[in-house]
Design a protein around this motif. Structure first.
Motif, PDB file in Angstrom:
ATOM      1  N   ARG A 199       0.842  -1.194   0.000  1.00 52.00           N
ATOM      2  CA  ARG A 199       0.000   0.000   0.000  1.00 52.00           C
ATOM      3  C   ARG A 199       0.879   1.246   0.000  1.00 52.00           C
ATOM      4  O   ARG A 199       1.757   1.398   0.849  1.00 52.00           O
ATOM      5  CB  ARG A 199      -0.926   0.007   1.224  1.00 52.00           C
ATOM      6  CG  ARG A 199      -1.781  -1.228   1.326  1.00 52.00           C
ATOM      7  CD  ARG A 199      -2.519  -1.312   2.655  1.00 52.00           C
ATOM      8  NE  ARG A 199      -3.560  -0.300   2.752  1.00 52.00           N
ATOM      9  CZ  ARG A 199      -3.703   0.518   3.786  1.00 52.00           C
ATOM     10  NH1 ARG A 199      -2.858   0.471   4.803  1.00 52.00           N
ATOM     11  NH2 ARG A 199      -4.681   1.391   3.793  1.00 52.00           N
TER      12      ARG A 199
ATOM     13  N   CYS B 296       0.542   5.234   0.386  1.00 55.57           N
ATOM     14  CA  CYS B 296      -0.485   6.120   0.949  1.00 55.57           C
ATOM     15  C   CYS B 296       0.060   7.514   1.227  1.00 55.57           C
ATOM     16  O   CYS B 296       1.252   7.709   1.476  1.00 55.57           O
ATOM     17  CB  CYS B 296      -1.028   5.541   2.266  1.00 55.57           C
ATOM     18  SG  CYS B 296      -1.711   3.875   2.147  1.00 55.57           S
TER      19      CYS B 296
ATOM     20  N   LYS C 233      -7.308   9.124   4.243  1.00 46.29           N
ATOM     21  CA  LYS C 233      -6.050   8.774   3.608  1.00 46.29           C
ATOM     22  C   LYS C 233      -6.293   8.257   2.194  1.00 46.29           C
ATOM     23  O   LYS C 233      -7.243   7.535   1.917  1.00 46.29           O
ATOM     24  CB  LYS C 233      -5.350   7.709   4.449  1.00 46.29           C
ATOM     25  CG  LYS C 233      -3.978   7.294   3.951  1.00 46.29           C
ATOM     26  CD  LYS C 233      -3.342   6.278   4.887  1.00 46.29           C
ATOM     27  CE  LYS C 233      -3.006   6.908   6.225  1.00 46.29           C
ATOM     28  NZ  LYS C 233      -2.263   5.968   7.095  1.00 46.29           N
TER      29      LYS C 233
ATOM     30  N   CYS D 151      -4.870   5.839  -0.685  1.00 50.00           N
ATOM     31  CA  CYS D 151      -3.987   4.680  -0.784  1.00 50.00           C
ATOM     32  C   CYS D 151      -4.148   3.988  -2.127  1.00 50.00           C
ATOM     33  O   CYS D 151      -5.267   3.833  -2.624  1.00 50.00           O
ATOM     34  CB  CYS D 151      -4.280   3.665   0.326  1.00 50.00           C
ATOM     35  SG  CYS D 151      -3.812   4.212   1.978  1.00 50.00           S
TER      36      CYS D 151
ATOM     37  N   GLU E 168      -3.358   0.286  -3.638  1.00 49.02           N
ATOM     38  CA  GLU E 168      -3.089  -1.059  -3.134  1.00 49.02           C
ATOM     39  C   GLU E 168      -2.684  -1.977  -4.282  1.00 49.02           C
ATOM     40  O   GLU E 168      -3.409  -2.107  -5.279  1.00 49.02           O
ATOM     41  CB  GLU E 168      -4.323  -1.622  -2.419  1.00 49.02           C
ATOM     42  CG  GLU E 168      -4.700  -0.807  -1.187  1.00 49.02           C
ATOM     43  CD  GLU E 168      -5.904  -1.380  -0.456  1.00 49.02           C
ATOM     44  OE1 GLU E 168      -6.565  -2.277  -1.026  1.00 49.02           O
ATOM     45  OE2 GLU E 168      -6.171  -0.947   0.676  1.00 49.02           O
TER      46      GLU E 168
END
Length: 352
Positions: A271, A273, A281, A283, A285
């Motif tokens: 991740r 971020c 947040k 992010c 992935e």
């Protein structure tokens, strides 16, 4: 009494107790007696069970399930025609051998479940309680990362607007990519990323390797995410752009991915971020698969292994639990800040 004559009763494996699916497990049972003793039988039982135990608060139900992977029984010593066997004082050894099934779940210890394998031996004797001994062993389900699906690069792009109440203050975007999906513990993952911060406040990018444990019972799921390591980059100033050309994050010693167990799955993700001002947040992935067979030298990927961490060797991931507070490294960037409308080269140092 025989109980007083048993000085030692133990299981000894012929090799380190770490096996793959389909391997032959062999060893011996050692019985040391201080005097002559009569024995009815010595029975061996090899077992492997995946257990899940979790509570779903929403429906106030406690779920539990056991899945049997291994159930083998063998008599190492038994009475002929009902007659007892008399063993003399000293050390007696009883060899055993059995083959594991081809598809087994990798040994695992989690908060809401486990996959365990062991050998248990019982000593039966007249006018005495049954004496027992047990020894666990590790099973690894091999995962070869040298496949087209796991060698293919993977990338993703996301953006999010910065807000204060209903007013927008620009947005933050992330573009991240890794050169492949399959890795083995001890390797370094070079992370390629671009961060575009058009807000009036600075942001700090961070990359995480996360283990996702999924426990399954009757269609109900219980998930637990554990951060195994982190890497923090330099600040991206307001209205600026920053790029990572292979920012290196090292994979610690972790259990391989468990993808085909009916009740427990262990998966990984990388991740990338940033905290966006005024909102949650942001992010990106990227899925990871932790394998057991390292990248072949002929592989066309840019990252290399920095540890000879074969799973046939020391099983550190079973001996050490994942820390509650993961180690956080600093991504050192010498010339990382660029103007919003220009591009500047920079260098990323690998972790030492």
């Amino acid at each position: 009494m025989l109980f007083d004559k048993v000085k030692k009763f133990s299981i000894v494996f012929s090799s380190p107790p770490e096996f793959g699916s389909g391997d032959v497990v062999s060893g011996k049972v050692v019985l040391e007696l201080s005097g002559h003793s009569r024995v009815q039988a010595i029975k061996l039982h090899a077992e492997g069970i995946a257990k899940t135990r979790f509570l779903i608060a929403a429906d106030a139900c406690y779920y539990r399930e056991d899945v049997e992977y291994l159930d083998l029984k063998e008599e190492l010593l038994h009475a002929d025609n009902g007659e007892l066997t008399t063993l003399s004082a000293g050390i007696h050894e009883f060899p055993f051998s059995f083959q594991l099934p081809e598809r087994l779940g990798t040994s695992f210890e989690g908060k809401h479940g486990s996959i365990r394998y062991w050998v248990k031996v019982k000593l039966h004797r007249p006018w005495a309680t049954v004496k027992k001994t047990r020894k666990e062993f590790t099973v690894i389900q091999p995962i070869d990362i040298n496949t087209p699906a796991l060698l293919a690069p993977h990338g993703c792009t996301k953006d999010k607007k910065a807000r204060v109440w209903v007013q927008n203050f620009g947005q933050v975007s992330i573009r991240a990519k890794i050169d492949r999906t399959g890795y083995t513990p001890g390797e370094v993952i070079p992370v390629f990323a671009e961060f575009d911060n058009s807000t009036p406040r600075p942001v700090v990018p961070t990359v995480y390797i996360t283990q996702v444990q999924t426990y399954i019972n009757e269609g109900n799921l219980k998930k637990k995410q554990v951060v195994v390591t982190t890497l923090q980059g330099d600040m991206v100033g307001a209205h600026r752009r920053q790029m990572w050309h292979g920012c290196a994050i090292k994979i610690p010693s972790v259990v391989p991915s468990i993808l085909h167990c009916r009740t427990i799955k262990v998966e990984y993700m990388l991740r990338v971020c940033v905290d966006v001002p005024g909102t949650s947040k942001l992010c990106v992935e990227l899925p990871l698969v932790m394998g057991t067979n390292r990248l072949h030298p002929s592989g066309n990927c840019t990252s290399t292994s920095v540890m000879n961490n074969q799973y046939s060797g020391n099983q550190k991931w079973l001996d050490h639990a994942i820390p509650e507070q993961p180690v956080c490294h600093k991504c050192q960037i010498r010339d990382s800040v660029t103007c919003k409308n220009t591009t500047t080269k920079f260098i990323v140092n690998k972790l030492l």
